[in-house]
Design an enzyme around this catalytic site. Structure first.
Site, mmCIF file in Angstrom:
data_model
loop_
_atom_site.group_PDB
_atom_site.id
_atom_site.type_symbol
_atom_site.label_atom_id
_atom_site.label_comp_id
_atom_site.label_asym_id
_atom_site.label_seq_id
_atom_site.Cartn_x
_atom_site.Cartn_y
_atom_site.Cartn_z
ATOM 1 N N ALA A 1 0.805 -1.284 -0.124
ATOM 2 C CA ALA A 1 0.131 -0.009 -0.051
ATOM 3 C C ALA A 1 0.914 1.388 -0.041
ATOM 4 O O ALA A 1 0.316 2.367 -0.107
ATOM 5 C CB ALA A 1 -1.113 0.014 1.120
ATOM 6 N N SER A 2 2.171 1.198 0.096
ATOM 7 C CA SER A 2 3.104 2.145 0.370
ATOM 8 C C SER A 2 3.443 2.918 -0.989
ATOM 9 O O SER A 2 4.066 2.314 -1.876
ATOM 10 C CB SER A 2 4.262 1.744 1.108
ATOM 11 O OG SER A 2 5.328 2.550 0.953
ATOM 12 N N THR A 3 3.187 4.250 -0.884
ATOM 13 C CA THR A 3 3.776 4.982 -2.397
ATOM 14 C C THR A 3 5.010 5.088 -2.582
ATOM 15 O O THR A 3 5.556 4.721 -3.553
ATOM 16 C CB THR A 3 3.174 6.383 -2.270
ATOM 17 O OG1 THR A 3 3.631 7.108 -1.032
ATOM 18 C CG2 THR A 3 1.540 6.655 -2.335
ATOM 19 N N SER B 1 7.379 3.189 -1.539
ATOM 20 C CA SER B 1 8.137 1.794 -2.025
ATOM 21 C C SER B 1 7.806 1.500 -3.358
ATOM 22 O O SER B 1 8.598 0.688 -3.965
ATOM 23 C CB SER B 1 7.206 0.687 -1.253
ATOM 24 O OG SER B 1 7.314 1.182 0.116
#
Lengths: 198, 198
Positions: free
Chosen positions: B10-12, B14
């Site tokens: 869900a991490s941008t 990343s």
């Protein structure tokens, strides 16, 4: 045309920026506008009663280790102060006076050096007076002025401007066309953005 | 000897790392161990019921603008998904299977590309099945396995390891000697640390 450097004296990563921004400024031929401000009111509205590095212990543990590594890379001393975060109100008020008189950069560097290079307590008027005197300034007059309604009002206006810009951390950089960059890691990108406006 | 790359789907930020870490890995001759994990339980213990970019709106506004700039610099597409943060559980379970079989890197890149390059919803099994099939994999078997107790237990053990390492965000990098680096901006430093161990 200048890059605005917004900084909170209690902020660890802002120490890194304060110590290297003038070299970047000179090599790029872009002026820096030093803008001390207070993060406390902004943090409070986010529901924090301290630094996020205290509110979230895992982040705090990481931050101090990361600061050790970054200081090694930049060749800066690091001595973790007993008190963190420190009360930065008086330092900010003094720096605000220094903005007009041109000594804000040297004063700011000396305060960060005392706080994070030597682990000292920058809330102490004696310490700040010593820094002012080493800069050849009239500490008594400046400390008296720091408590004046004028400076209080100016710092409050600075806070309103920080809100208008959407600032939420320190260091932050704002270009002439209003582009916001956050964090010491974004200093180069902020200068590059400003350079394209030139 | 390998650099561990811990990532939450869900991490941008990343996304940025996933798209560039293999080029860095190859040019430096240092292997990467791809380690999908879930940030949700860690965030919950910090009192957050969503991404910090949702919990703290000013940070969220800044993050999306910063992502636009970083994607421009890296030459990556960015299409902000309607849903943020996305439910990443199934993607993480699938990637976990892929770790053993060697297709985790390609799968991970394809999921991030769909999520942030094309703004699609990566919680949908059909979307993930499509990605698996494009990689020449047996989607039905893998989706069935993703729901197995074995994978659930493995992902839970991964979470315990993340806690042991003190992880609090994504991307994170852990060197062979246990040094933790957080954030896409620290990828180069993490590789340099690992290189010194070689």
């Amino acid at each position: 045309m200048a890059l605005a450097f917004w900084y909170e004296f209690a902020s660890t990563y802002s120490y890194l920026t304060a110590m290297r921004i003038e070299a970047e400024s000179r090599s790029r031929g872009i002026d820096v506008d030093w803008r001390p401000f207070l993060l406390g009111p902004i943090f409070k509205r986010q529901g924090w009663n301290s630094s996020p590095f205290e509110v979230y212990p895992l982040k705090g543990i990481y931050m101090w280790r990361d600061m050790e590594r970054q200081c090694d890379l930049y060749g800066l001393p690091l001595l973790r102060p007993d008190i963190f975060p420190q009360n930065s109100l008086l330092a900010a008020r003094l720096a605000f006076s220094g903005r007009e008189e041109g000594w804000a950069p040297a004063f700011t560097r000396a305060v960060y050096q005392a706080e994070f290079g030597e682990g000292r307590d920058i809330s102490r008027p004696e310490l700040l007076a010593g820094i002012l005197m080493e800069l050849g300034l009239d500490a008594d007059t400046l400390l008296a002025r720091a408590g004046s309604e004028d400076v209080k009002a100016a710092l409050k206006a600075q806070g309103a401007e920080a809100d208008r810009l959407g600032l939420f951390g320190s260091p932050s950089f704002v270009t002439s066309d209003g582009e916001l960059f956050w964090g010491n890691d974004r200093l180069e990108q902020a200068f590059e953005w400003e350079a394209r406006l030139g």
